[in-house]
Structures are given as structure tokens and as C-alpha cells.
Write a protein that holds these residues in place. Structure first.
Motif, PDB file in Angstrom:
ATOM      1  N   HIS A   1      -3.949   1.854  44.440  1.00  0.00           N
ATOM      2  CA  HIS A   1      -4.021   1.723  45.672  1.00  0.00           C
ATOM      3  C   HIS A   1      -5.212   2.453  46.357  1.00  0.00           C
ATOM      4  O   HIS A   1      -5.405   2.868  47.653  1.00  0.00           O
ATOM      5  N   GLY A   2      -6.314   2.713  45.873  1.00  0.00           N
ATOM      6  CA  GLY A   2      -7.708   3.146  45.981  1.00  0.00           C
ATOM      7  C   GLY A   2      -7.854   4.491  46.224  1.00  0.00           C
ATOM      8  O   GLY A   2      -8.674   5.057  46.775  1.00  0.00           O
ATOM      9  N   CYS A   3      -6.723   5.311  45.680  1.00  0.00           N
ATOM     10  CA  CYS A   3      -6.892   6.698  45.870  1.00  0.00           C
ATOM     11  C   CYS A   3      -6.931   7.255  44.166  1.00  0.00           C
ATOM     12  O   CYS A   3      -6.228   6.874  43.426  1.00  0.00           O
ATOM     13  N   ALA A   4      -7.745   8.277  43.998  1.00  0.00           N
ATOM     14  CA  ALA A   4      -7.902   8.890  42.619  1.00  0.00           C
ATOM     15  C   ALA A   4      -6.646   9.770  42.160  1.00  0.00           C
ATOM     16  O   ALA A   4      -6.905  10.873  42.105  1.00  0.00           O
TER      17      ALA A   4
ATOM     18  N   THR B   1      -4.668   9.807  56.396  1.00  0.00           N
ATOM     19  CA  THR B   1      -3.264   9.956  56.927  1.00  0.00           C
ATOM     20  C   THR B   1      -2.355   8.729  56.280  1.00  0.00           C
ATOM     21  O   THR B   1      -3.078   7.862  55.922  1.00  0.00           O
ATOM     22  N   GLY B   2      -0.874   8.863  56.522  1.00  0.00           N
ATOM     23  CA  GLY B   2      -0.099   7.786  56.246  1.00  0.00           C
ATOM     24  C   GLY B   2      -0.343   7.365  54.892  1.00  0.00           C
ATOM     25  O   GLY B   2      -0.433   8.111  53.828  1.00  0.00           O
ATOM     26  N   GLN B   3      -0.346   5.831  54.469  1.00  0.00           N
ATOM     27  CA  GLN B   3      -0.155   5.583  53.362  1.00  0.00           C
ATOM     28  C   GLN B   3      -1.642   5.524  52.821  1.00  0.00           C
ATOM     29  O   GLN B   3      -1.773   4.799  51.504  1.00  0.00           O
TER      30      GLN B   3
ATOM     31  N   ASN C   1       9.291   4.964  53.045  1.00  0.00           N
ATOM     32  CA  ASN C   1       7.729   4.604  52.381  1.00  0.00           C
ATOM     33  C   ASN C   1       7.022   5.917  51.976  1.00  0.00           C
ATOM     34  O   ASN C   1       5.846   5.659  51.623  1.00  0.00           O
ATOM     35  N   ASP C   2       7.622   7.013  52.038  1.00  0.00           N
ATOM     36  CA  ASP C   2       7.233   7.973  51.325  1.00  0.00           C
ATOM     37  C   ASP C   2       7.174   8.519  49.880  1.00  0.00           C
ATOM     38  O   ASP C   2       7.964   7.608  49.369  1.00  0.00           O
TER      39      ASP C   2
ATOM     40  N   LEU D   1       2.779   9.136  46.895  1.00  0.00           N
ATOM     41  CA  LEU D   1       1.988   9.579  47.941  1.00  0.00           C
ATOM     42  C   LEU D   1       1.992  10.803  48.455  1.00  0.00           C
ATOM     43  O   LEU D   1       2.871  11.667  47.972  1.00  0.00           O
ATOM     44  N   ASP D   2       1.030  11.471  49.079  1.00  0.00           N
ATOM     45  CA  ASP D   2       0.973  12.920  49.376  1.00  0.00           C
ATOM     46  C   ASP D   2       1.914  12.940  50.731  1.00  0.00           C
ATOM     47  O   ASP D   2       1.445  12.844  51.968  1.00  0.00           O
TER      48      ASP D   2
END
Lengths: 226, 220
Positions: free
Chosen positions: A209-212, A95-97, A125-126, A115-116
Motif C-alpha cells: 500500500h505504498g508504505c515500507a 495521517t489516516g490510511q 479500517n484501523d 496500519l499505524d
């Protein structure tokens, strides 16, 4: 209480699932002839870690995927028109960030958020936000696991002869062909920026940011704007 | 000797492909929040200057200039405008889109030209030449993406802010929030208004347009 929260969460998820995107998937155009091509599907040589070590991101199906740290271009730029395409993994549990976070930092300092944020009321921040500075004009997101586009015009900060900042940088952004930022002044470097002072020139940084998150078709046209 | 001269002339001559633009892919469908002005089938969203139905020719999903300028029936303030255009294969290629009916972004064949003026394709007509040649050959469909911020007026109707435009031609960014100092070209008496129609110009050339849509914006 817990059941109420669960019901609210389910409603939130359901309303997002039912959302219809405003934007359409955009066809990829070849880069203009005066573009500096930063990633064309194979080599990540145009990028490095901030300390100069080779770029550790891996190439998957003609795209480069976030792994092992932020990366910066070896070349620096002043004003520019930047095009890139990005693909956010589907992370239903996040969720969120934490939901498919990455970001495009002009000069390593000024972030256009990735971001999704599909189906949300976009905040500062989206996805498409100039991070914590300006929410996008419209939610132009496509669902996760869809290729999306950013077309960005960046006017670098201006300085006087003593090196004092005289004009902040400015950004205009199209996401998936929709205008989402219109010549917005960025008063300060945004959160988690590269450790460097604002300058006439700087590198492009892509955030881990830790996401692929994946990127492809990255090019920019160096410009000299009035 | 003659051959040497010829070769030197060839070398000195500007390259034929004086354009930075790449061929454009087939367009995506308009966004869901767009006002579609022309979807390939009819001219219902337009009128002639006198209010009559336009006489432009609709064929093969495009509308072709014929019988006078056309205006959108609706008026708009700030917007993002998109359209594709195709120039005739030879001869006169002049047309244009006039934002608010009075601020023209030029449509003409300028492909291959090394030095561009305020009458060339991509220009804010009569004021600002394009900084790069972003034209494609006449045989190819080209695209315009335009952001228009309408002029602002005070309570007495006095213009207090000039209109501003951002222009991308074939994906190449040409003007960035640039001020339009006034009505383009020589049109004494032409009115600047807070809201007005979009006009596509008949300048005697069989230019075709397709995929015409705009998204209303609030750029206050």
C-alpha cells in the motif's frame, strides 16, 4: 480558523504521544513442527507477484520489506493458523490510511488491516480491523518501529456440491497476544482484494500500500476445522 | 534375525517426539488491561473452596499445588486467560484449570503420545480431545492461552447458550470457539453460572503455575 485546526492537530498528536500501549512486545517463538514456514529471514521464494513473477520485496535485517506490488504465496491453503510479525515505519507527516498501511489477506480476499493506529480509538479500517467489516475488540497496537505480532485462525468458506457458498469464512485474531477478533464471519471479500472468487483454498497475500512495512517470522499450520 | 526384528519394531514404533509444539520463550509481562491473578509473589487473589487462604507453595516465582483446589476470589464472565505451567519431573502430573469452576481444560503429561483422548493435555476434559499433540517435555514450562465465553441464561435462569472455548497450548491452536456441552467430568450437582471464579485443581501432583492473568471481555 487555521490556528484552531493547528491547535487541534497538535493536541491530537500530543495525546497520541502520551498514549500508553495496552499490549506488550511479544517474544518470538520458533514455529511449531507442523508449520509451513513462508519466510524465515532470508528467502522470499515462497512468494510471487500475482502474475507469477518473482517476489520483488527486499530483505533487510532478516525482514522482508514492501516494494513493487502485492505478493501472494505460491502455495494455497484451506483452513489455517497463521503467525507473522510486522514492523510499521514511523511516518509522522502521514495521517489516516497513509500512515504505514499494509495488510494480510487470507485467501487473497479477506484483509486483516495493518496500519499505524497506535493511540487511536480503533475503527473498522484501523490496525487489527477486518477491513470495513469489524473493528478490533481493543486497540492492541504498539508504537511504530516496534515489532508486532498477529496470530490468526482462519476457517475457509464452505461450499456445497454445486459450488454455492454455504458458510462464510471466519477469523479469530490475536494482536501482540491480545484477542482482537473472535470468530468473526466475513460476509464478502474486503476492499482491494485479489481478483479471484471465494474458494475452498487460496493463497496468502501481503499488501503493498505504498508504505515500507516489514514482515518476519511468517508461518502457517494448514488445518482441517470442523 | 533378532536384530532385524528389533529394527523393524523401532521403525514401526511411533517417533518419540510426537508433538508439534516448539519450546516457548520467556513470557512477556501481562498486558496493561489484565487482572493479574498470580505475579509470582503471593496467593492473595485466590482462596480455598471453604474460603480459607490457600496453602499452595510460592517459590521461585511460581505457585505449586498443595492442600486443595484454589479459586480466584473474584468472579468473571467472558475472558482471555493466560498461564504457564511446569509438570513435576516424574510420577503423577495431573492438574487442570476449571473455567467457571466446572469446565476443565486438562493439565497433564501427554508428551510423546500419538493418540490423544479427552483426558489428555489440551483436552476439554471428558468431551473433546486435542486434535494435535502440542505438549512439551516435563522439563519445560508450557503455556495456555484460553478464550472463554460464559454460558448465557434467560430471565428464569435457564441456560440458553452453552459456554464456548478457544484454546492454544504452546502457541498451537487446538480448539476454536468450541462448545462445551456441560460440566466436565463426573460432577453431579455442579452448578453452571453466568459468572464464577477460575479454579486451579489439586489432583495430587506437584504442578507449578506462573504468570497467571486474565483480561475481561464482552463476547456478546
Amino acid at each position: 480558523m487555521q490556528s484552531v485546526i493547528r491547535a487541534l492537530l497538535l493536541w491530537a498528536v500530543a495525546s497520541q504521544v502520551g498514549a500508553e500501549p495496552v499490549a506488550r512486545e511479544q517474544p518470538s517463538a520458533p514455529p511449531p513442527r507442523d508449520a509451513v514456514v513462508l519466510f524465515a529471514g532470508e528467502s522470499v521464494e515462497a512468494f510471487a507477484l500475482p502474475d507469477g513473477q518473482p517476489c520483488p520485496w527486499r530483505v533487510v535485517d532478516g525482514a522482508m520489506e514492501v516494494r513493487g506490488g502485492n505478493i501472494v504465496t505460491r502455495a494455497e491453503f484451506g483452513d489455517c493458523q497463521l503467525h507473522l510479525e510486522f514492523w510499521i515505519p514511523d511516518l509522522p507527516g502521514a495521517t489516516g490510511q497513509a500512515k504505514g498501511n499494509s495488510g494480510v489477506y487470507l485467501h487473497g480476499l479477506y484483509e486483516v488491516q495493518i496500519l499505524d493506529s497506535f493511540g487511536l480509538e480503533s475503527r473498522h479500517n484501523d490496525c487489527g480491523a477486518i477491513y470495513e467489516v469489524a473493528a478490533p475488540l481493543v486497540n492492541a497496537c504498539l508504537p511504530p518501529e516496534t515489532w508486532q505480532t498477529y496470530d490468526i485462525l482462519f476457517r475457509a468458506p464452505r461450499f456445497d456440491e454445486a459450488g454455492q457458498l454455504t458458510e462464510p469464512p471466519r477469523l479469530s485474531v490475536f494482536q501482540n497476544g491480545l484477542l482482537i477478533q473472535h470468530n468473526v464471519a466475513v460476509p464478502r471479500p474486503t476492499r482491494a482484494h485479489l481478483e479471484r472468487a471465494p474458494a475452498p483454498r487460496g493463497p496468502l497475500m501481503l499488501q503493498d500500500h505504498g508504505c515500507a512495512v516489514r514482515y518476519r517470522n511468517i508461518w502457517l499450520r494448514p488445518l482441517t476445522l470442523k | 534375525m533378532r536384530l532385524a526384528c528389533f529394527l523393524i519394531c523401532l521403525w514401526l514404533a511411533p517417533l518419540p517426539a510426537q508433538s508439534v509444539a516448539a519450546p516457548q520463550p520467556d513470557p512477556a509481562a501481562p498486558p496493561a488491561d489484565a487482572v493479574v491473578l498470580f505475579d509470582g509473589t503471593n496467593l492473595d487473589a485466590f482462596r480455598k473452596a471453604n474460603g480459607a487462604a490457600p496453602t499452595w507453595v510460592v517459590a521461585d516465582g511460581a505457585m505449586e499445588v498443595k492442600g486443595g483446589d484454589i479459586f480466584s476470589r473474584r468472579s468473571f464472565r467472558d475472558y482471555q486467560l493466560h498461564f504457564d505451567f511446569l509438570l513435576p519431573p516424574t510420577g503423577n502430573s495431573n492438574s487442570g484449570v476449571k473455567l467457571h469452576g466446572v469446565y476443565e481444560i486438562q493439565v497433564i503429561d501427554s508428551y510423546g503420545k500419538a493418540k490423544l483422548g479427552a483426558g489428555d493435555c489440551g483436552a476439554i476434559y471428558s468431551f473433546t480431545p486435542p486434535p494435535h499433540n502440542a505438549c512439551l517435555p516435563r522439563t519445560q514450562w508450557q503455556t495456555y492461552d484460553i478464550i472463554f465465553r460464559a454460558p448465557r441464561f434467560d430471565g428464569e435462569g435457564k441456560k440458553i447458550e452453552a459456554p464456548r472455548v478457544t484454546v492454544l497450548l504452546n502457541g498451537v491452536w487446538l480448539h476454536h470457539d468450541a462448545e462445551v456441552p456441560g460440566v466436565t467430568g463426573n460432577h453431579p450437582g455442579a452448578k453452571e453460572l453466568p459468572e464464577a471464579p477460575v479454579m486451579f485443581q489439586d489432583h495430587g501432583a506437584a504442578v507449578r503455575y506462573r504468570n497467571v492473568w486474565l483480561r475481561e471481555l464482552n463476547l456478546d
